[in-house]
Motif scaffolding. Structure first.
Motif, mmCIF file in Angstrom:
data_model
loop_
_atom_site.group_PDB
_atom_site.id
_atom_site.type_symbol
_atom_site.label_atom_id
_atom_site.label_comp_id
_atom_site.label_asym_id
_atom_site.label_seq_id
_atom_site.Cartn_x
_atom_site.Cartn_y
_atom_site.Cartn_z
ATOM 1 N N ASN A 87 44.687 89.980 -33.459
ATOM 2 C CA ASN A 87 43.958 89.109 -32.500
ATOM 3 C C ASN A 87 42.095 89.684 -32.131
ATOM 4 O O ASN A 87 41.744 90.541 -30.920
ATOM 5 N N ARG A 88 41.448 89.742 -33.063
ATOM 6 C CA ARG A 88 39.735 90.558 -33.236
ATOM 7 C C ARG A 88 39.131 90.382 -32.638
ATOM 8 O O ARG A 88 37.835 90.549 -32.842
ATOM 9 N N SER A 89 39.114 88.944 -32.568
ATOM 10 C CA SER A 89 38.120 87.852 -32.458
ATOM 11 C C SER A 89 37.323 87.701 -30.577
ATOM 12 O O SER A 89 38.325 87.640 -29.927
ATOM 13 N N ASP A 90 36.457 88.673 -30.576
ATOM 14 C CA ASP A 90 35.426 88.911 -29.441
ATOM 15 C C ASP A 90 34.839 87.727 -28.126
ATOM 16 O O ASP A 90 35.414 87.278 -27.423
ATOM 17 N N ARG A 97 45.345 81.160 -27.086
ATOM 18 C CA ARG A 97 45.693 82.236 -27.916
ATOM 19 C C ARG A 97 47.654 81.339 -27.617
ATOM 20 O O ARG A 97 47.777 81.660 -26.694
ATOM 21 N N SER A 98 47.775 81.437 -28.896
ATOM 22 C CA SER A 98 49.725 81.620 -28.479
ATOM 23 C C SER A 98 50.209 82.701 -28.582
ATOM 24 O O SER A 98 51.389 82.746 -28.530
ATOM 25 N N ASP A 99 49.602 84.022 -29.459
ATOM 26 C CA ASP A 99 50.054 85.133 -29.160
ATOM 27 C C ASP A 99 49.648 85.789 -28.784
ATOM 28 O O ASP A 99 49.765 87.281 -28.913
ATOM 29 N N GLY A 100 49.237 86.053 -27.631
ATOM 30 C CA GLY A 100 48.638 87.076 -26.675
ATOM 31 C C GLY A 100 47.620 87.441 -26.412
ATOM 32 O O GLY A 100 46.174 86.396 -26.536
ATOM 33 N N GLU A 101 47.228 88.079 -25.155
ATOM 34 C CA GLU A 101 45.404 88.248 -25.280
ATOM 35 C C GLU A 101 44.300 89.373 -26.497
ATOM 36 O O GLU A 101 45.351 89.524 -27.302
ATOM 37 N N SER A 102 43.302 88.819 -26.494
ATOM 38 C CA SER A 102 42.632 89.487 -27.392
ATOM 39 C C SER A 102 42.381 90.927 -27.779
ATOM 40 O O SER A 102 43.289 91.367 -26.612
ATOM 41 N N TRP A 103 42.184 90.639 -28.917
ATOM 42 C CA TRP A 103 42.190 92.765 -29.252
ATOM 43 C C TRP A 103 40.843 92.460 -28.125
ATOM 44 O O TRP A 103 41.142 94.132 -26.931
#
Length: 437
Positions: A87-90, A97-103
């Motif tokens: 999840n490293r897209s700013d 997202r379905s898999d948590g907060e962004s990186w």
């Protein structure tokens, strides 16, 4: 675990036990024992703090000889990553997202959580010192390779006598202070169990980014007289010297026998101004060390056969800023293995010096984790090959010593766990990628 009852325990032993247990009940125990202690606040200006996480020495007190005095209370908090490095897209928010907060959001969360502690507490032993480090397992989550300037292999056994477990979780926070309640409150604040810490609001914490691994939490202490207060623990004999700062009886951390912070700092690449950290958790056979060896023998095996016990003193108090090892004493290690058939721990390890200078910086401390005496041997170095060089020299496999009990302290210490970590510079301490460049 719960904090033990006060009866029969010295004040310092009771506080040490509280740090070992952790949590709200431990904080209450410290306050009941000490009352509320005035602890200096930190800073709103992150630029006023050192760029190196491991820059502690100039902020620590020194003893009468000028040696750096380490903080008295320590906690090592193990971390497991709870967010997905994919999840490293700013450009994506957690709501999309379905898999948590962004990186990017997770990185900001970690940084703000650490900044909360820096605002709350002065960067000193009277306030709080801390580092956050990352394992090879953490970096293996990324597709890119770590830069060549980072020497961080997976941990491994280093002798045929070792069979340690390894720290294969993601990260480790090292908290250190002279005040036990500061260590405890800092840990609780990081994981959302306090609303304020030293009057600083706790608006952000690590929950949701890291899981705290309670079963891997480790604690310890260092200071004159503290080891002798643990004779109620199985394996700690009454013969531990009353003023000894370490279980094995002697002072450590002499200024001239330690690498400088500059020497252990990574020089190049995206993690320049960081360092590597090695952590070995050791069991110590103290009953044999003290009850089968006399003081002269312990001096020989700790330092060298050429050390005079009167020149060392009962706990090393006669030594000033050096462990007393001359170039001649170091060069005689191989001869000493033959006659008198004993070599010293410090004598062997000193053979790994470069241009006469030490290459690792020790920040180890005593422990009674598991209700037995031990040492969390924490060292900082530029790369793990430096630690390996010192460890190989200390092992002394090249020396013809007849029995292991005469090979320094090797026959009295046993490695239970080992972990290798990267301590990034402060600017890249929060969820670094494997190769930020």
């Amino acid at each position: 675990m719960t904090v033990p009852e006060r009866r029969g325990l010295s004040r310092r032993d009771y506080l040490r036990a509280a740090v070992a247990v952790g949590g709200a009940s431990a904080i209450s125990a410290c306050l009941d024992e000490r009352g509320e202690v005035d602890v200096p606040s930190g800073t709103d200006d992150p630029d006023s703090l050192p760029v190196r996480q491991h820059a502690w020495n100039e902020f620590l007190e020194t003893d009468d000889d000028g040696n750096v005095r380490p903080p008295e209370h320590h906690a090592l908090v193990a971390l497991s990553l709870a967010v997905n490095p994919a999840n490293r897209s700013d450009s994506e928010s957690s709501a999309d997202r379905s898999d948590g907060e962004s990186w990017a959001e997770a990185t900001e969360t970690v940084e703000e959580s650490l900044r909360t502690l820096e605002r709350a507490y002065e960067w000193s032993n009277d306030g709080l010192l801390f580092t956050i480090g990352y394992t090879p397992s953490y970096f293996s989550r990324f597709d890119e390779e770590r830069p060549a300037s980072v020497d961080l292999p997976e941990p491994e056994p280093l002798t045929d006598r070792e069979d340690p477990a390894f720290d294969e979780f993601d990260g480790l926070i090292h908290l250190a202070s002279d005040h036990p309640e500061v260590v405890l409150r800092a840990e609780e604040a990081l994981f959302g169990d306090l609303e304020t810490v030293n009057d600083e609001p706790v608006d952000t914490d690590l929950t949701g980014v890291f899981d705290r691994l309670e079963e891997r939490r480790r604690t310890g202490f260092v200071g004159a007289g503290l080891p002798a207060e643990h004779t109620d623990v199985d394996g700690v004999p009454d013969s531990v010297p009353e003023e000894a700062p370490f279980f094995m009886g002697f002072r450590s951390g002499f200024q001239e026998s330690q690498a400088t912070e500059d020497r252990v700092t990574i020089q190049d690449g995206p993690f320049a101004r960081g360092a590597t950290q090695q952590l070995s958790s050791l069991d110590i056979q103290l009953d044999v060390w003290f009850e089968q060896e006399n003081h002269a023998q312990r001096v020989m095996k700790t330092f060298s056969p050429g050390h005079d016990e009167d020149a060392v003193g009962v706990v090393g108090e006669a030594l000033e800023t050096s462990n007393g090892l001359t170039d001649e004493r170091i060069a005689s290690t191989e001869d000493d293995a033959q006659n008198p058939g004993v070599v010293g721990h410090a004598q062997k390890a000193a053979r790994a010096r470069e241009d006469g200078e030490p290459i690792i910086l020790r920040r180890d401390f005593n422990t009674v984790d598991g209700d037995s005496p031990g040492l969390h041997f924490l060292s900082l170095q530029r790369g793990m090959s430096d630690f390996r060089a010192v460890r190989d020299a200390m092992t002394g496999a090249d020396l013809d010593v007849g029995i292991i009990q005469n090979n320094g302290i090797l026959g009295y210490i046993f490695v239970d766990r080992r972990g290798n970590y990267l301590l990034p510079p402060r600017s890249r301490r929060s969820l670094p990628t494997a190769n930020p460049d």
